[in-house]
Scaffold this motif. Structure first.
Motif, PDB file in Angstrom:
ATOM      1  N   VAL A  89      40.019  31.155  36.554  1.00  0.00           N
ATOM      2  CA  VAL A  89      40.460  32.988  36.800  1.00  0.00           C
ATOM      3  C   VAL A  89      41.790  33.496  37.852  1.00  0.00           C
ATOM      4  O   VAL A  89      42.109  34.481  36.963  1.00  0.00           O
ATOM      5  CB  VAL A  89      38.455  33.199  37.667  1.00  0.00           C
ATOM      6  N   LEU A  90      42.176  32.287  38.495  1.00  0.00           N
ATOM      7  CA  LEU A  90      43.027  32.422  38.464  1.00  0.00           C
ATOM      8  C   LEU A  90      44.649  32.832  38.585  1.00  0.00           C
ATOM      9  O   LEU A  90      44.972  33.278  38.666  1.00  0.00           O
ATOM     10  CB  LEU A  90      43.433  32.154  40.826  1.00  0.00           C
ATOM     11  N   ILE A  91      44.711  32.138  37.570  1.00  0.00           N
ATOM     12  CA  ILE A  91      45.304  31.503  36.517  1.00  0.00           C
ATOM     13  C   ILE A  91      46.338  33.750  35.381  1.00  0.00           C
ATOM     14  O   ILE A  91      45.245  33.988  34.745  1.00  0.00           O
ATOM     15  CB  ILE A  91      45.392  30.675  35.055  1.00  0.00           C
ATOM     16  N   PRO A  92      46.832  34.030  35.636  1.00  0.00           N
ATOM     17  CA  PRO A  92      47.557  34.898  35.214  1.00  0.00           C
ATOM     18  C   PRO A  92      47.734  34.766  33.613  1.00  0.00           C
ATOM     19  O   PRO A  92      48.047  33.550  33.368  1.00  0.00           O
ATOM     20  CB  PRO A  92      49.177  35.135  35.352  1.00  0.00           C
ATOM     21  N   ILE A  94      44.848  34.559  31.893  1.00  0.00           N
ATOM     22  CA  ILE A  94      43.577  33.690  31.403  1.00  0.00           C
ATOM     23  C   ILE A  94      42.701  35.225  32.039  1.00  0.00           C
ATOM     24  O   ILE A  94      41.695  35.720  31.505  1.00  0.00           O
ATOM     25  CB  ILE A  94      43.253  32.676  31.800  1.00  0.00           C
ATOM     26  N   GLY A  95      42.751  34.979  33.446  1.00  0.00           N
ATOM     27  CA  GLY A  95      41.687  35.592  34.401  1.00  0.00           C
ATOM     28  C   GLY A  95      42.412  37.661  34.316  1.00  0.00           C
ATOM     29  O   GLY A  95      43.152  37.818  34.242  1.00  0.00           O
ATOM     30  N   VAL A  96      40.936  37.712  33.994  1.00  0.00           N
ATOM     31  CA  VAL A  96      41.462  39.432  33.792  1.00  0.00           C
ATOM     32  C   VAL A  96      40.892  40.089  35.098  1.00  0.00           C
ATOM     33  O   VAL A  96      40.020  40.169  35.807  1.00  0.00           O
ATOM     34  CB  VAL A  96      39.568  39.632  32.532  1.00  0.00           C
ATOM     35  N   ALA A 101      41.186  43.234  41.750  1.00  0.00           N
ATOM     36  CA  ALA A 101      40.479  41.623  41.735  1.00  0.00           C
ATOM     37  C   ALA A 101      40.099  41.543  40.148  1.00  0.00           C
ATOM     38  O   ALA A 101      39.945  41.548  39.491  1.00  0.00           O
ATOM     39  CB  ALA A 101      39.379  41.333  41.883  1.00  0.00           C
ATOM     40  N   ARG A 102      40.847  39.900  40.300  1.00  0.00           N
ATOM     41  CA  ARG A 102      40.891  38.615  39.070  1.00  0.00           C
ATOM     42  C   ARG A 102      40.053  38.152  39.150  1.00  0.00           C
ATOM     43  O   ARG A 102      40.113  36.910  39.590  1.00  0.00           O
ATOM     44  CB  ARG A 102      41.974  38.428  39.169  1.00  0.00           C
ATOM     45  N   SER A 103      38.123  38.916  38.369  1.00  0.00           N
ATOM     46  CA  SER A 103      37.542  38.293  39.055  1.00  0.00           C
ATOM     47  C   SER A 103      36.739  37.856  37.209  1.00  0.00           C
ATOM     48  O   SER A 103      35.694  36.997  37.409  1.00  0.00           O
ATOM     49  CB  SER A 103      36.933  38.740  39.350  1.00  0.00           C
ATOM     50  N   LEU A 157      38.115  30.069  47.520  1.00  0.00           N
ATOM     51  CA  LEU A 157      38.914  30.498  46.083  1.00  0.00           C
ATOM     52  C   LEU A 157      38.040  32.036  45.294  1.00  0.00           C
ATOM     53  O   LEU A 157      39.155  32.415  44.807  1.00  0.00           O
ATOM     54  CB  LEU A 157      38.206  28.937  44.762  1.00  0.00           C
ATOM     55  N   ILE A 158      37.525  32.223  45.704  1.00  0.00           N
ATOM     56  CA  ILE A 158      36.539  33.729  45.565  1.00  0.00           C
ATOM     57  C   ILE A 158      37.320  34.916  45.914  1.00  0.00           C
ATOM     58  O   ILE A 158      37.705  35.886  45.364  1.00  0.00           O
ATOM     59  CB  ILE A 158      34.896  33.717  46.092  1.00  0.00           C
ATOM     60  N   MET A 159      37.705  34.368  47.283  1.00  0.00           N
ATOM     61  CA  MET A 159      38.631  35.482  48.332  1.00  0.00           C
ATOM     62  C   MET A 159      39.909  34.983  47.487  1.00  0.00           C
ATOM     63  O   MET A 159      40.311  36.663  48.023  1.00  0.00           O
ATOM     64  CB  MET A 159      38.361  34.748  49.352  1.00  0.00           C
ATOM     65  N   LEU A 160      40.751  34.511  46.876  1.00  0.00           N
ATOM     66  CA  LEU A 160      41.506  34.902  46.454  1.00  0.00           C
ATOM     67  C   LEU A 160      41.542  35.788  44.819  1.00  0.00           C
ATOM     68  O   LEU A 160      43.068  35.715  44.812  1.00  0.00           O
ATOM     69  CB  LEU A 160      41.993  33.046  45.821  1.00  0.00           C
ATOM     70  N   GLN A 161      40.815  35.983  44.426  1.00  0.00           N
ATOM     71  CA  GLN A 161      40.611  36.949  43.216  1.00  0.00           C
ATOM     72  C   GLN A 161      41.126  38.284  43.525  1.00  0.00           C
ATOM     73  O   GLN A 161      41.754  39.346  43.020  1.00  0.00           O
ATOM     74  CB  GLN A 161      39.523  36.614  42.859  1.00  0.00           C
TER      75      GLN A 161
END
Length: 365
Positions: A89-92, A94-96, A101-103, A157-161
């Protein structure tokens, strides 16, 4: 001899059903104006909520009738898959990105939040791990650090969103589970100090979080910026009084309170149904927590007991944070009200988890 399966906890089923019904009604009431303005359909959000509620009820019935011990075998695979989704989900591209937030993973208005899946997967894995290694949980290096390391990695990983709200719920429920398994208070207290230092680091890394905290302490210092949501929430709750303005009569949902059908739906409930409506909903959540604790105490084995604690913790921690935010007692974190707020992933996953909790109650001693 293993105890025969009995009927599921009817108190819990009744409370879940009533909360879900209130949620559907209030999603429509809170979102009708916004839905018509943005989509030309007053029922846009509630139709989707009803769809996911139906899927969630189906999942609840399935998990309620499947012996909870099966989840012990699947827990490692579920955790690995969820870690993979948190990375993907963090990959630009792919993650929306939604709400900054990219979550999300998905297409158009339909999507899933991997962080919601991680909440349940982490509880499943920790319940397995701690039930098998409970004798070593009092040892800091061999007992406490491995599960905390997994929780810390998932939280990071969640905080990276970034998604502080979901991360806080997963962290809170996981720590409750680890404490229940027998971790020493001295170890947890020392780690809490490290956590405070880490929290300060998160604030330094993203100054907007400091703004959120200062806005929580004095929202009127920045009424059109950081304090806007809290002020509008309080302006909804205050006029509600004892009995509310009446169902459908909210004024704050007319584009004053941002996203009234999600994080701040309790504000609309208090405005339209008053103190009586708000406290009734809180009491229903307390019934779910009470029966969850009862299922944990009476579970036939350690895995079932810890799993019941973890699922109950997810509900309790999320309700506490959400209502704490909307009444101005906590900084804005962006977390929904369980079973009530609009949201497909969170609703379906929580009903799935509650089905597991109901199954545990069927084998209570």
């Amino acid at each position: 001899m293993a105890k025969a399966r009995s009927a599921p906890d009817l108190w819990m089923i009744a409370a879940i059903g009533l909360i879900l019904a209130i949620g559907l009604i209030m999603v429509y009431s809170a979102s009708a104006v916004l839905a018509y303005h943005e989509h030309g359909d007053r029922f846009y959000f509630v139709k989707r909520q009803a769809l996911f509620a139906g899927l969630g009820i189906g999942a609840l019935i399935f998990t309620m009738n499947m012996h909870y011990s099966h989840w012990k075998r699947w827990a490692p695979a579920a955790l690995l898959i969820c870690f993979g989704l948190l990375v993907i989900v963090l990959i630009p591209g792919i993650g929306v990105v939604r709400g900054g937030a990219r979550s999300w993973l998905g297409i158009s208005s339909f999507g899933i939040q991997p962080s919601e899946f991680m909440k349940l997967a982490m509880i499943l894995f920790l319940s397995k791990w701690l039930s098998e290694k409970q004798q070593s949980i009092t040892l800091f290096t061999k007992g406490l650090m491995p599960p905390l390391g997994l929780v810390g990695l998932a939280f990071g990983l969640i905080m990276l969103q970034p998604d502080l709200g979901t991360g806080a719920v997963m962290l809170g429920a996981s720590l409750l589970l680890i404490f229940t398994a027998g971790a020493r208070m001295a170890h947890l207290g020392g780690l809490a100090l490290v956590g405070v230092a880490g929290f300060i680091g998160l604030i330094i890394a993203a100054p907007y979080r400091l703004k959120r905290i200062t806005s929580f302490l004095d929202p009127w210092a920045d009424p059109l910026g950081g304090g806007y949501q809290i002020i509008q929430s309080l302006l909804a709750i205050g006029p509600g009084g004892l009995v509310g303005l009446g169902l459908g009569m909210s004024r704050q949902k007319y584009s004053y309170l941002p996203e009234p059908q999600t994080d701040f739906i309790f504000s609309i409930i208090a405005e339209e149904l008053g103190f009586i409506g708000g406290i009734t909903l809180i009491l229903l959540f307390l019934v779910v927590v009470w029966r969850g604790i009862r299922a944990a105490i009476a579970a036939p084995d350690t895995f079932g007991s810890l799993l019941a604690v973890g699922i109950t913790g997810i509900v309790g921690v999320q309700v506490l944070i959400n209502i704490g935010v909307v009444i101005g007692m906590m900084p804005v974190t962006g977390i929904t009200l369980p079973l009530v707020s609009y949201g497909g992933s969170s609703l379906t996953l929580l009903l799935t988890a509650l089905g597991i909790l109901l199954n545990i109650s069927r084998y209570s001693r």
